[in-house]
Write a protein that holds these residues in place. Structure first.
Motif, PDB file in Angstrom:
ATOM      1  N   THR A  90      14.243  -3.655   4.997  1.00 50.50           N
ATOM      2  CA  THR A  90      13.434  -2.525   4.556  1.00 50.50           C
ATOM      3  C   THR A  90      12.172  -2.387   5.409  1.00 50.50           C
ATOM      4  N   LEU A  91      11.661  -1.177   5.416  1.00 54.18           N
ATOM      5  CA  LEU A  91      10.390  -0.863   6.060  1.00 54.18           C
ATOM      6  C   LEU A  91       9.617   0.002   5.085  1.00 54.18           C
ATOM      7  N   SER A  92       8.377  -0.355   4.824  1.00 53.70           N
ATOM      8  CA  SER A  92       7.588   0.435   3.887  1.00 53.70           C
ATOM      9  C   SER A  92       6.341   0.967   4.571  1.00 53.70           C
ATOM     10  N   LEU A  93       5.782   1.998   3.968  1.00 51.74           N
ATOM     11  CA  LEU A  93       4.524   2.563   4.443  1.00 51.74           C
ATOM     12  C   LEU A  93       3.679   2.861   3.217  1.00 51.74           C
ATOM     13  N   THR A  94       2.627   2.103   3.054  1.00 54.65           N
ATOM     14  CA  THR A  94       1.686   2.332   1.966  1.00 54.65           C
ATOM     15  C   THR A  94       0.579   3.226   2.492  1.00 54.65           C
ATOM     16  N   MET A  95       0.394   4.348   1.820  1.00 56.10           N
ATOM     17  CA  MET A  95      -0.566   5.355   2.284  1.00 56.10           C
ATOM     18  C   MET A  95      -1.648   5.538   1.240  1.00 56.10           C
ATOM     19  N   ASN A  96      -2.870   5.255   1.618  1.00 56.14           N
ATOM     20  CA  ASN A  96      -4.015   5.410   0.732  1.00 56.14           C
ATOM     21  C   ASN A  96      -4.950   6.495   1.263  1.00 56.14           C
ATOM     22  N   SER A  97      -5.836   6.959   0.401  1.00 57.77           N
ATOM     23  CA  SER A  97      -6.830   7.978   0.776  1.00 57.77           C
ATOM     24  C   SER A  97      -6.159   9.152   1.476  1.00 57.77           C
ATOM     25  N   LEU A  98      -5.111   9.639   0.892  1.00 54.50           N
ATOM     26  CA  LEU A  98      -4.348  10.719   1.527  1.00 54.50           C
ATOM     27  C   LEU A  98      -5.160  12.000   1.600  1.00 54.50           C
ATOM     28  N   GLN A  99      -4.968  12.701   2.701  1.00 57.30           N
ATOM     29  CA  GLN A  99      -5.670  13.946   2.976  1.00 57.30           C
ATOM     30  C   GLN A  99      -4.654  15.070   3.165  1.00 57.30           C
ATOM     31  N   PRO A 100      -5.067  16.317   2.991  1.00 63.09           N
ATOM     32  CA  PRO A 100      -4.127  17.429   3.194  1.00 63.09           C
ATOM     33  C   PRO A 100      -3.464  17.399   4.565  1.00 63.09           C
ATOM     34  N   GLU A 101      -4.168  16.907   5.573  1.00 66.49           N
ATOM     35  CA  GLU A 101      -3.582  16.854   6.923  1.00 66.49           C
ATOM     36  C   GLU A 101      -2.495  15.795   7.058  1.00 66.49           C
ATOM     37  N   ASP A 102      -2.312  14.982   6.036  1.00 65.11           N
ATOM     38  CA  ASP A 102      -1.205  14.021   6.038  1.00 65.11           C
ATOM     39  C   ASP A 102       0.090  14.661   5.550  1.00 65.11           C
TER      40      ASP A 102
ATOM     41  N   THR B  57      -5.504  14.992  -3.082  1.00 64.41           N
ATOM     42  CA  THR B  57      -6.363  14.399  -2.054  1.00 64.41           C
ATOM     43  C   THR B  57      -7.013  13.126  -2.594  1.00 64.41           C
ATOM     44  N   GLY B  58      -6.956  12.082  -1.762  1.00 60.46           N
ATOM     45  CA  GLY B  58      -7.501  10.795  -2.165  1.00 60.46           C
ATOM     46  C   GLY B  58      -6.505   9.876  -2.842  1.00 60.46           C
ATOM     47  N   GLY B  59      -5.345  10.392  -3.130  1.00 60.33           N
ATOM     48  CA  GLY B  59      -4.324   9.619  -3.812  1.00 60.33           C
ATOM     49  C   GLY B  59      -3.544   8.714  -2.872  1.00 60.33           C
TER      50      GLY B  59
END
Length: 121
Positions: free
Chosen positions: A77-89, A14-16
């Motif tokens: 290409t298509l990218s998705l940068t994900m920050n502040s990840l939560q368990p619901e992600d 979480t938070g990663g």
């Protein structure tokens, strides 16, 4: 037919952060909308983020301010940068290419096989 291959998923606390990538086997320029979807167990697949060929973007309310989608027509290409990840992600994340629909509700024509993202609490 163009094929889409996702990569970059994994286990994070979480938070990663994670960065997903979608690589196309051919040109994505002709696809009006490229998007990232996710599907958690027992839930419907939902659109997370999308990008039009000329740059406009869409984000689901649940990820605004945390996720960033980037489309590179030159590199296909298509990218998705994900920050502040939560368990619901936690979900399987899919890349998709659409030639119709709106940016909030594209109608994908091609799907990738998905990459799993798991966020531990």
């Amino acid at each position: 037919q163009v094929q889409l291959v996702e990569s970059g998923g994994g286990l994070v606390q979480t938070g990663g952060s994670l960065r997903l990538s979608c690589t196309a086997s051919g040109s994505i320029f002709s696809f009006d909308i490229m998007g990232w979807y996710r599907q958690a167990p027992g839930k419907e697949r939902e659109l997370v983020a999308a990008s039009r060929s000329w740059g406009s973007r869409y984000y689901a309310d649940s990820v605004k301010g945390r996720f960033t989608v980037f489309r590179d027509n030159d590199k296909n290409t298509l990218s998705l940068t994900m920050n502040s990840l939560q368990p619901e992600d936690t979900a399987m994340y899919y890349c998709a290419a659409a030639s119709s629909g709106t940016i909030q509700a594209p109608i994908p024509r091609i799907w990738g096989q998905g990459t799993q993202v798991t966020v531990s609490s």
